[in-house]
Write an enzyme that holds these catalytic residues in place. Structure first.
Site, PDB file in Angstrom:
ATOM      1  N   SER A 183       2.008  -7.618  -0.793  1.00 58.60           N
ATOM      2  CA  SER A 183       2.751  -8.495   0.107  1.00 58.60           C
ATOM      3  C   SER A 183       2.176  -9.910   0.115  1.00 58.60           C
ATOM      4  CB  SER A 183       2.831  -7.915   1.517  1.00 58.60           C
ATOM      5  OG  SER A 183       1.605  -8.006   2.188  1.00 58.60           O
ATOM      6  N   THR A 199       0.822  -1.213   0.000  1.00 57.12           N
ATOM      7  CA  THR A 199       0.000   0.000   0.000  1.00 57.12           C
ATOM      8  C   THR A 199       0.849   1.254   0.000  1.00 57.12           C
ATOM      9  OG1 THR A 199      -1.886  -1.067   1.036  1.00 57.12           O
ATOM     10  CG2 THR A 199      -1.676   1.295   1.400  1.00 57.12           C
ATOM     11  N   THR A 223       1.551  -4.421   4.291  1.00 56.26           N
ATOM     12  CA  THR A 223       1.398  -4.744   5.709  1.00 56.26           C
ATOM     13  C   THR A 223       0.854  -6.150   5.951  1.00 56.26           C
ATOM     14  OG1 THR A 223      -0.809  -3.782   5.712  1.00 56.26           O
ATOM     15  CG2 THR A 223       1.012  -2.329   6.341  1.00 56.26           C
ATOM     16  N   ASP A 224       0.257  -6.758   4.898  1.00 54.83           N
ATOM     17  CA  ASP A 224      -0.451  -8.020   5.146  1.00 54.83           C
ATOM     18  C   ASP A 224       0.464  -9.155   5.591  1.00 54.83           C
ATOM     19  OD1 ASP A 224      -2.669  -6.620   4.409  1.00 54.83           O
ATOM     20  OD2 ASP A 224      -2.919  -7.573   2.462  1.00 54.83           O
TER      21      ASP A 224
HETATM   22  N1  DAS Z   1      -2.943  -4.538   2.551  1.00 59.03           N
HETATM   23  C1  DAS Z   1      -1.971  -3.900   1.706  1.00 59.03           C
HETATM   24  C2  DAS Z   1      -0.923  -3.175   2.537  1.00 59.03           C
HETATM   25  O1  DAS Z   1      -1.251  -2.868   3.667  1.00 59.03           O
HETATM   26  C3  DAS Z   1      -1.469  -4.715   0.610  1.00 59.03           C
HETATM   27  C4  DAS Z   1      -0.215  -5.490   0.904  1.00 59.03           C
HETATM   28  O2  DAS Z   1      -0.020  -6.020   1.994  1.00 59.03           O
HETATM   29  O3  DAS Z   1       0.617  -5.553  -0.016  1.00 59.03           O
HETATM   30  O4  DAS Z   1       0.139  -2.877   2.104  1.00 59.03           O
END
Ligand code: DAS
Length: 337
Positions: free
Chosen positions: A61, A17, A93-94
């Site tokens: 991710s 993100t 973040t995932d």
């Molecule tokens: N949920 C998104 C983020 O927080 C997508 C990801 O993890 O790539 O970055």
């Protein structure tokens, strides 16, 4: 007057993100920016550090792998050998908690490795990427952050990779360390580290490759028949995200025992904090029953972190007994006696 010299760091981008923007006429955002672009959007970084931007990947991710973590660890070590005092990694973040834990296990030495990202992309009001990146740079150059392994910096907090979890789908305060809390925070640009963690012992050895490890979640009334498919699907081990302190339905214990004679089977607690039990319950499917049949306790590692460790161990040639010892060593190192 001599020019001020700043500490050198590297910022390595992987996507997520924080790197996502929208394209004209298309709904949604996707990773499109790299480390150089992200740094351009953060006023003040150049007054703190001499930054080398490295664009390594540009993916969500959900498409990162443990093999990517091995490549990333090599890039980080190369940057450190080249004179960086610390490294920042930007990613989605995932799977941040897993990537950060892999780096914690893989990158040797005292230099801070700081993983960050964003919950709101650049097109949204209140996008948190620039603030998180600036905080991460501050932590990466901080002498106080040396020797703490890999850290996750999000929403003004500093978390140890070994404890942190993403625990909200959208909040900018999505990252927590439920067992211990954050190690510190950033206030008015100052890195405030109140707690520390111990370095991993060298006996873990060098981990150079990953193996496919399944993660199977126990839940109400499921007999875990997926366990019987693990070997035919060519997984080389399994982590069971077990109920409560590490219990499974009694109907699954024979399959777990049979599987653990072939590949490592690790039992973790799905509760989200604290240790998996070892010696409390004695009935079919209890932790005493299951652990007496061969599976390994994940201890205080949650299932996702246990899977990362197991993948690196098995990929690097560890036997079931080597894995058992490594899980014991990691758990001893997480706590003071
Ligand atoms: N949920 C998104 C983020 O927080 C997508 C990801 O993890 O790539 O970055």
């Amino acid at each position: 007057m001599s020019a001020t010299t700043h500490p050198r760091i590297a910022v390595i981008s992987l996507g997520g993100t924080i790197a996502s923007t929208s394209a004209a006429d298309e709904a949604g955002v996707a990773p499109s920016l790299d480390a150089g672009d992200l740094l351009t959007g953060v006023a003040g970084v150049g007054e703190l550090a001499d930054v080398t931007a490295v664009a390594l990947q540009r993916v969500a991710s959900s498409d990162l792998t443990i093999s990517d973590a091995l490549n990333l660890a090599r890039e980080i070590e190369a940057q450190l050998v080249d004179g960086a005092v610390g490294v920042v990694v930007t990613q989605g973040t995932d799977t941040m908690e897993e990537m950060a834990f892999a780096l914690d296990l893989l990158v040797a030495g005292d230099a801070p490795v700081v993983v960050t990202g964003a919950m709101r992309n650049a097109t949204e009001a209140g996008a948190d990427g620039p603030a998180n990146l600036l905080d991460a740079v501050r932590v990466a150059i901080s002498p106080a952050a040396r020797g703490l392994g890999t850290l996750v910096v999000m929403n003004g907090e500093i978390h140890a990779a070994r404890f942190v979890r993403k625990s909200h789908a959208t909040s900018t305060a999505a990252f927590h360390s439920p067992s211990v809390g954050p190690l510190g925070w950033i206030s008015e640009g100052r890195v405030r580290l109140a707690l520390s963690v111990t370095p991993w012992p060298r006996v873990l050895g060098t981990m150079t490759a990953s193996a496919d490890i399944a993660l199977i979640a126990a839940s109400l009334g499921d007999d875990l028949r997926l366990v019987g498919q693990v070997v035919s699907l060519e997984y080389r081990g399994v982590v069971v995200d077990a109920l409560g302190g590490g219990l499974v339905p009694s109907a699954s214990v024979e399959a777990l025992e049979a599987l653990s004679a072939t590949v490592p089977v690790v039992l973790a607690s799905r509760a989200g904090a604290g240790d998996a039990l070892r010696q409390t319950y004695r009935f079919a499917g209890s932790e005493i029953d299951v652990l007496s049949r061969g599976p390994i306790s994940a201890g205080a590692l949650d299932a996702r972190k246990a899977r990362v460790l197991l993948s690196l161990l098995v990929g690097s040639g560890a036997s079931v007994e080597d894995c058992r010892r490594a899980f014991a060593v990691v758990n001893e190192a997480m706590f003071r006696e």
